[in-house]
Scaffold this active site. Structure first.
Site, PDB file in Angstrom:
ATOM      1  N   ASN A  63       0.487  -1.355   0.074  1.00  0.00           N
ATOM      2  CA  ASN A  63      -0.329   0.526  -0.287  1.00  0.00           C
ATOM      3  C   ASN A  63       0.741   1.366  -0.324  1.00  0.00           C
ATOM      4  OD1 ASN A  63      -2.326  -1.205  -0.114  1.00  0.00           O
ATOM      5  ND2 ASN A  63      -2.813  -1.527   1.915  1.00  0.00           N
ATOM      6  N   GLU A 128      -3.088  -0.842  -7.801  1.00  0.00           N
ATOM      7  CA  GLU A 128      -4.795  -0.584  -6.623  1.00  0.00           C
ATOM      8  C   GLU A 128      -4.997  -0.211  -6.628  1.00  0.00           C
ATOM      9  OE1 GLU A 128      -5.081  -3.086  -3.320  1.00  0.00           O
ATOM     10  OE2 GLU A 128      -5.743  -1.360  -2.193  1.00  0.00           O
ATOM     11  N   TRP A 219      -9.577  -7.055  12.628  1.00  0.00           N
ATOM     12  CA  TRP A 219      -9.211  -7.086  11.482  1.00  0.00           C
ATOM     13  C   TRP A 219      -7.950  -6.767  11.221  1.00  0.00           C
ATOM     14  CZ3 TRP A 219      -5.833  -2.559  10.866  1.00  0.00           C
ATOM     15  CH2 TRP A 219      -4.958  -2.399   9.313  1.00  0.00           C
ATOM     16  N   ARG A 250     -14.570  -2.739   6.857  1.00  0.00           N
ATOM     17  CA  ARG A 250     -14.134  -3.105   6.471  1.00  0.00           C
ATOM     18  C   ARG A 250     -15.337  -4.365   6.201  1.00  0.00           C
ATOM     19  NH1 ARG A 250     -10.102  -1.836   5.639  1.00  0.00           N
ATOM     20  NH2 ARG A 250      -8.216  -2.130   6.554  1.00  0.00           N
ATOM     21  N   ASP A 338      -8.433 -11.333  -3.437  1.00  0.00           N
ATOM     22  CA  ASP A 338      -7.947 -10.232  -2.062  1.00  0.00           C
ATOM     23  C   ASP A 338      -8.013 -10.828  -0.804  1.00  0.00           C
ATOM     24  OD1 ASP A 338      -7.051  -7.920  -1.629  1.00  0.00           O
ATOM     25  OD2 ASP A 338      -9.389  -7.848  -0.720  1.00  0.00           O
ATOM     26  N   HIS A 375      -1.113   2.378   9.557  1.00  0.00           N
ATOM     27  CA  HIS A 375      -1.855   2.838   8.576  1.00  0.00           C
ATOM     28  C   HIS A 375      -2.342   3.874   8.526  1.00  0.00           C
ATOM     29  CE1 HIS A 375      -6.085   1.190   6.317  1.00  0.00           C
ATOM     30  NE2 HIS A 375      -4.899  -0.207   6.431  1.00  0.00           N
ATOM     31  N   SER A 422       3.585  -2.150   4.580  1.00  0.00           N
ATOM     32  CA  SER A 422       3.962  -3.032   5.095  1.00  0.00           C
ATOM     33  C   SER A 422       5.657  -2.466   4.512  1.00  0.00           C
ATOM     34  CB  SER A 422       3.577  -4.367   4.522  1.00  0.00           C
ATOM     35  OG  SER A 422       3.104  -4.112   2.877  1.00  0.00           O
TER      36      SER A 422
HETATM   37  O1  SFD Z   1      -5.062  -3.087   3.307  1.00  0.00           O
HETATM   38  C1  SFD Z   1       7.332  -9.313  19.919  1.00  0.00           C
HETATM   39  N1  SFD Z   1      -1.447  -4.641   6.161  1.00  0.00           N
HETATM   40  C2  SFD Z   1      -1.102  -4.108   4.807  1.00  0.00           C
HETATM   41  N2  SFD Z   1       0.043  -3.040   4.453  1.00  0.00           N
HETATM   42  C3  SFD Z   1       0.053  -3.690   2.844  1.00  0.00           C
HETATM   43  O2  SFD Z   1       1.189  -2.507   3.134  1.00  0.00           O
HETATM   44  N3  SFD Z   1      -0.979  -4.042   2.065  1.00  0.00           N
HETATM   45  C4  SFD Z   1      -2.236  -4.481   2.910  1.00  0.00           C
HETATM   46  O3  SFD Z   1      -2.456  -5.074   2.294  1.00  0.00           O
HETATM   47  C5  SFD Z   1      -2.196  -3.898   4.238  1.00  0.00           C
HETATM   48  N4  SFD Z   1      -3.722  -4.456   4.483  1.00  0.00           N
HETATM   49  C6  SFD Z   1      -3.262  -5.057   5.457  1.00  0.00           C
HETATM   50  C7  SFD Z   1      -2.588  -5.186   6.291  1.00  0.00           C
HETATM   51  C8  SFD Z   1      -1.960  -6.145   8.628  1.00  0.00           C
HETATM   52  C9  SFD Z   1      -2.891  -6.321   8.367  1.00  0.00           C
HETATM   53  C10 SFD Z   1      -2.993  -7.302   9.533  1.00  0.00           C
HETATM   54  C11 SFD Z   1      -4.441  -6.697   7.564  1.00  0.00           C
HETATM   55  C12 SFD Z   1      -4.115  -6.646   6.565  1.00  0.00           C
HETATM   56  C13 SFD Z   1      -5.536  -8.233   7.338  1.00  0.00           C
HETATM   57  C14 SFD Z   1      -0.678  -3.467   7.382  1.00  0.00           C
HETATM   58  C15 SFD Z   1       1.213  -4.088   7.371  1.00  0.00           C
HETATM   59  O4  SFD Z   1       1.121  -5.504   7.525  1.00  0.00           O
HETATM   60  C16 SFD Z   1       1.417  -3.476   8.953  1.00  0.00           C
HETATM   61  O5  SFD Z   1       1.320  -1.862   8.878  1.00  0.00           O
HETATM   62  C17 SFD Z   1       3.168  -3.419   8.801  1.00  0.00           C
HETATM   63  O6  SFD Z   1       3.054  -5.281   9.459  1.00  0.00           O
HETATM   64  C18 SFD Z   1       3.425  -3.083  10.266  1.00  0.00           C
HETATM   65  O7  SFD Z   1       4.724  -3.454  10.441  1.00  0.00           O
HETATM   66  P1  SFD Z   1       5.328  -3.871  12.276  1.00  0.00           P
HETATM   67  O8  SFD Z   1       6.930  -4.544  11.846  1.00  0.00           O
HETATM   68  O9  SFD Z   1       5.843  -2.851  12.219  1.00  0.00           O
HETATM   69  O10 SFD Z   1       4.297  -4.713  12.822  1.00  0.00           O
HETATM   70  P2  SFD Z   1       4.086  -6.464  12.353  1.00  0.00           P
HETATM   71  O11 SFD Z   1       4.619  -6.684  11.384  1.00  0.00           O
HETATM   72  O12 SFD Z   1       2.892  -6.777  12.768  1.00  0.00           O
HETATM   73  O13 SFD Z   1       5.673  -6.959  13.426  1.00  0.00           O
HETATM   74  C19 SFD Z   1       5.563  -7.110  14.400  1.00  0.00           C
HETATM   75  C20 SFD Z   1       6.398  -8.065  15.569  1.00  0.00           C
HETATM   76  O14 SFD Z   1       6.938  -7.962  16.710  1.00  0.00           O
HETATM   77  C21 SFD Z   1       6.362  -8.776  17.482  1.00  0.00           C
HETATM   78  N5  SFD Z   1       6.515  -8.773  18.639  1.00  0.00           N
HETATM   79  N6  SFD Z   1       8.551 -10.248  20.328  1.00  0.00           N
HETATM   80  C22 SFD Z   1       9.163  -9.955  21.097  1.00  0.00           C
HETATM   81  N7  SFD Z   1       8.504  -9.686  21.581  1.00  0.00           N
HETATM   82  C23 SFD Z   1       7.327  -9.152  22.163  1.00  0.00           C
HETATM   83  N8  SFD Z   1       6.535  -8.438  23.532  1.00  0.00           N
HETATM   84  C24 SFD Z   1       7.237  -8.086  20.890  1.00  0.00           C
HETATM   85  N9  SFD Z   1       5.878  -8.239  20.334  1.00  0.00           N
HETATM   86  C25 SFD Z   1       5.564  -7.976  18.645  1.00  0.00           C
HETATM   87  C26 SFD Z   1       5.577  -9.552  16.623  1.00  0.00           C
HETATM   88  O15 SFD Z   1       5.125 -11.102  16.749  1.00  0.00           O
HETATM   89  C27 SFD Z   1       5.874  -9.658  15.128  1.00  0.00           C
HETATM   90  O16 SFD Z   1       6.424 -10.314  14.562  1.00  0.00           O
HETATM   91  S1  SFD Z   1      -4.363  -3.585   4.288  1.00  0.00           S
HETATM   92  O17 SFD Z   1      -5.969  -4.283   4.885  1.00  0.00           O
HETATM   93  O18 SFD Z   1      -4.272  -2.647   5.111  1.00  0.00           O
HETATM   94  P1  AMP Z   2      -7.590  -0.645   3.162  1.00  0.00           P
HETATM   95  O1  AMP Z   2      -8.108  -1.927   2.398  1.00  0.00           O
HETATM   96  O2  AMP Z   2      -9.431  -0.114   3.408  1.00  0.00           O
HETATM   97  O3  AMP Z   2      -6.792  -1.716   4.325  1.00  0.00           O
HETATM   98  O4  AMP Z   2      -7.455   0.160   2.504  1.00  0.00           O
HETATM   99  C1  AMP Z   2      -6.005  -0.028   1.807  1.00  0.00           C
HETATM  100  C2  AMP Z   2      -5.650   1.316   0.947  1.00  0.00           C
HETATM  101  O5  AMP Z   2      -6.619   1.787  -0.022  1.00  0.00           O
HETATM  102  C3  AMP Z   2      -4.951   2.284   2.148  1.00  0.00           C
HETATM  103  O6  AMP Z   2      -3.700   3.069   1.127  1.00  0.00           O
HETATM  104  C4  AMP Z   2      -6.905   3.180   2.175  1.00  0.00           C
HETATM  105  O7  AMP Z   2      -6.267   4.563   2.570  1.00  0.00           O
HETATM  106  C5  AMP Z   2      -7.370   2.864   0.670  1.00  0.00           C
HETATM  107  N1  AMP Z   2      -8.161   3.321   0.348  1.00  0.00           N
HETATM  108  C6  AMP Z   2      -9.144   2.163   1.396  1.00  0.00           C
HETATM  109  N2  AMP Z   2     -11.052   2.825   0.463  1.00  0.00           N
HETATM  110  C7  AMP Z   2     -10.429   3.849   0.240  1.00  0.00           C
HETATM  111  C8  AMP Z   2     -11.107   4.958  -0.234  1.00  0.00           C
HETATM  112  N3  AMP Z   2     -12.732   4.279  -0.610  1.00  0.00           N
HETATM  113  N4  AMP Z   2     -10.395   5.967  -1.097  1.00  0.00           N
HETATM  114  C9  AMP Z   2      -9.673   6.298  -1.246  1.00  0.00           C
HETATM  115  N5  AMP Z   2      -8.691   5.395  -0.367  1.00  0.00           N
HETATM  116  C10 AMP Z   2      -9.200   4.413  -0.059  1.00  0.00           C
END
Ligand code: SFD
Ligand code: AMP
Length: 614
Positions: A63, A128, A219, A250, A338, A375, A422
């Site tokens: 993203n 996307e 989520w 969602r 997806d 996010h 990510s």
């Molecule tokens: O669309 C310890 N995310 C999405 N990012 C994208 O780029 N594209 C997407 O399509 C994304 N979507 C999405 C996303 C996440 C999820 C769950 C879904 C969908 C269903 C967001 C990214 O995943 C997110 O921004 C990054 O992963 C953040 O990275 P970071 O490194 O800050 O967090 P992490 O990856 O969760 O890693 C944390 C680690 O720490 C460990 N941990 N280890 C030891 N001791 C402790 N006390 C600890 N506490 C935690 C964890 O186990 C983990 O490995 S969409 O929906 O947005």
């Molecule tokens: P999401 O699946 O909601 O986590 O969104 C994935 C990416 O698309 C993020 O960068 C969001 O900010 C963006 N996004 C989701 N829905 C919309 C929307 N209706 N308009 C603009 N951006 C969106």
């Protein structure tokens, strides 16, 4: 060795210690090795880096990608986007820094084998949306983890880090961390010259929508347990934007993300009667939130706000019309992939509820709030920016170093910088890794000293829940309700209820006020007292006990920040009913906090928002 007889203490010294091997932690390991060829780099992970963190299940999109090699966007464009989406409040230096580096991270992922989808006509990555690209991402995490495993000198899996350790001779310098093995119960003491916390965001601070057979489904990942915030707060690091919790729209029940549907497939959302509602409330919104309602794209929180108004008006369910966009085989595949790549439970909900997305629309719903820094939200630590970009008050020597010397952060850990996702989290891990190497080399004359008395006290405290259970279970003959202790699950339920009812969860339509927040803090104080009475049956539950502790510290910061900001800055994420307007005159600032470990007191402050990009 039985769990309770385990007294092993293992000491590990390193130059760089990385806590959390998710996206940011993997980036930190990779880049630390690049700049610190001869350094000892240790990565500690509570699960297994192979499949740990939010990306465990996979993702279907990246993203955050500028596309600079095709002149698609510039870092300035991205700063303007993040700023608008966050209603004006971002650290522009941090956001710009991610934007200028994130593309190279994505190119590395591709080199390492991540299948990125190409647009056959343009020859570029298939978009996307403006910032998002499509991937076949089921194996995203193992691919990224391989690079981290090859970079780190040692990887310790299944170690739950419970506390950071401070330098015996300098209380504002980090000396390492302590934790325990969830497998054999050994107590670990890690010492390092520089520490990077990349332990992810927080779920289950608020009561989830899911109940009964679906209980626990959220989520964001349930194993995002607020360690990044809990560890940092207790070490005295300054935090920012903790009030900026994230609520996402969602697919109902399975929490399927909407991005691919809205942006790539161009699906439309309507109310129960097929009417478009998103811009129906512009006049009311303008009166409360000013010109932000004219922003393009419409900010994420305001999209939520429109939906919540529509639901309150009695016009739910809100539908996303998948059935109107899946008109080709290619689109149908994209839609299913997806979810199958990233949120399988949504496909299962479709199957279980007789929903064929080609025929039937799906319901949308707003989620419970999450605490995250990556996010459309930017909670986390207040960190130094890069030397070439940051104004004086945003810079103190090393990029992504928190206000505790030698303590760095990345990803969800770092506040003020939204929309990393990510790829941006990995990129920020790289930035933190590079800076941590500089710090370690600049302070090469010795590893900080830990206080042995403090370590011994922590060792006792860490295992206390096991002992509590062993002794006090004798007071009851069966069941889980005890007169003297609570289990971690009971503590989480109590926390979720409290935050939902007092700090603007979905049960209150995300609404709170000063009186509620103050009472919430009182009740949280009582829960904090009871943390000393948490019991654990085994090492697994001991991990849950410490995760609960980190969640509670996170919740306290959220309550205090929400109380301090006397306005409604992000409607749709939360509402201060007693200060319902967005107030740029008084509150165009960051709200920051610092817990002082020496006195046990909190100090709230505000910091200026500098505009760096026109
Ligand atoms: O669309 C310890 N995310 C999405 N990012 C994208 O780029 N594209 C997407 O399509 C994304 N979507 C999405 C996303 C996440 C999820 C769950 C879904 C969908 C269903 C967001 C990214 O995943 C997110 O921004 C990054 O992963 C953040 O990275 P970071 O490194 O800050 O967090 P992490 O990856 O969760 O890693 C944390 C680690 O720490 C460990 N941990 N280890 C030891 N001791 C402790 N006390 C600890 N506490 C935690 C964890 O186990 C983990 O490995 S969409 O929906 O947005
Ligand atoms: P999401 O699946 O909601 O986590 O969104 C994935 C990416 O698309 C993020 O960068 C969001 O900010 C963006 N996004 C989701 N829905 C919309 C929307 N209706 N308009 C603009 N951006 C969106």
């Amino acid at each position: 060795m039985s769990v309770r007889s385990s007294k092993a203490v293992r000491r590990v010294d390193s130059d760089i210690l990385i806590i959390g091997g998710g996206m940011a932690g993997c980036g930190a390991a990779y880049e630390s090795r690049y700049w610190g060829r001869k350094l000892k780099i240790v990565l500690v992970e509570k699960a297994n880096v192979e499949r740990s963190g939010a990306v465990a299940m996979g993702l279907s999109a990246i993203n955050c990608y500028m596309g600079m090699r095709w002149k698609e966007n510039t870092p300035d464009d991205f700063v303007r986007y993040a700023r608008t989406d966050l209603m004006g409040l971002v650290r522009e230096d941090l956001v710009f820094d991610i934007a200028r580096h994130v593309d190279s991270t994505v190119h590395l992922f591709e080199e390492w084998g991540l299948p990125i989808i190409y647009d056959k006509e343009t020859g570029r990555y298939k978009r996307e949306g403006r910032w998002q690209i499509l991937i076949h991402g089921e194996s995203y995490k193992p691919i990224v983890a391989e690079a981290a495993r090859k970079s780190a000198t040692e990887v310790y899996n299944r170690i739950m880090v419970t506390h950071l350790l401070r330098d015996k001779n300098d209380p504002n310098r980090v000396a390492g961390a302590a934790g325990f093995s969830v497998r054999d119960g050994a107590f670990y003491v890690f010492r390092a010259k520089a520490v990077i916390v990349s332990a992810g965001g927080a779920t289950h601070v608020y009561r989830p929508r899911s109940v009964g057979e679906g209980a626990g489904r959220t989520w964001y990942s349930p194993w995002s347990t607020g360690s990044a915030y809990g560890l940092l707060i207790q070490a005295g690091a300054e935090m920012t934007q903790m009030e900026n919790r994230l609520v996402v729209t969602r697919f109902k029940d399975g929490y399927g993300p909407v991005g691919a549907w809205f942006l790539a497939l161009k699906a439309v959302a309507t109310n129960a009667y097929g009417e478009d509602y998103e811009r129906r409330y512009t006049e009311e919104q303008r009166k409360l939130y000013g010109d932000y309602v004219d922003s393009k794209p419409f900010p994420t929180c305001l999209r939520n706000d429109s939906m919540l108004r529509e639901v309150r008006a009695g016009n739910s369910p809100i539908y996303i019309h998948t059935e109107k966009v899946l008109d080709t085989r290619e689109k149908e595949e994209l839609g299913w992939e997806d979810f199958l790549d990233m949120t399988m439970s949504q496909s299962i909900v479709w199957a279980a509820q007789n929903i064929d997305p080609k025929v039937t629309p799906s319901e949308l719903q707003t989620s419970e709030p999450y605490i995250m820094g990556s996010h459309a939200t930017c909670s986390g630590a207040w960190a130094s920016g890069p030397s070439d970009l940051s104004p004086k008050d945003y810079f103190w020597g090393y990029n992504r170093m928190t206000t505790v010397r030698g303590l760095f952060g990345a990803g969800d850990t770092i506040g003020g910088s939204a929309h990393k996702f990510s790829s941006g989290s990995f990129a920020e891990g790289r930035l933190a890794g590079k800076a941590a190497v500089s710090f370690a080399l600049d302070h090469g004359d010795g590893t900080p000293e830990v206080d042995d008395a403090e370590v011994e006290a922590l060792r006792k405290a860490v295992f206390t829940p096991l002992q509590t259970y062993e002794v006090e279970r004798n007071l009851i003959v069966r069941g889980t309700v005890s007169p003297t202790y609570i289990f971690p699950g009971q503590g989480v339920t109590r926390l979720e209820k409290l935050m939902d009812e007092y700090c603007g969860g979905w049960g209150q339509f995300y609404t709170t006020n000063e009186v509620l927040l103050k009472r919430g803090l009182e009740l949280l104080g009582m829960l904090k007292e009871d943390l000393a009475r948490v019991a654990a049956q085994d090492l697994h539950q001991l991990q849950r006990a410490w995760e609960l502790s980190h969640r509670v510290w996170t919740a306290e910061a959220v309550l205090r920040h929400t109380l301090h900001r006397r306005e409604t800055r992000w409607p749709g994420y939360y509402y201060r009913a007693d200060c319902p307007k967005l107030d740029d005159k008084e509150w165009h600032v960051f709200v920051n906090s610092r817990y002082d470990p020496a006195t046990g007191s909190w100090t709230m402050s505000t910091r200026p928002v500098h505009r760096l990009v026109p």
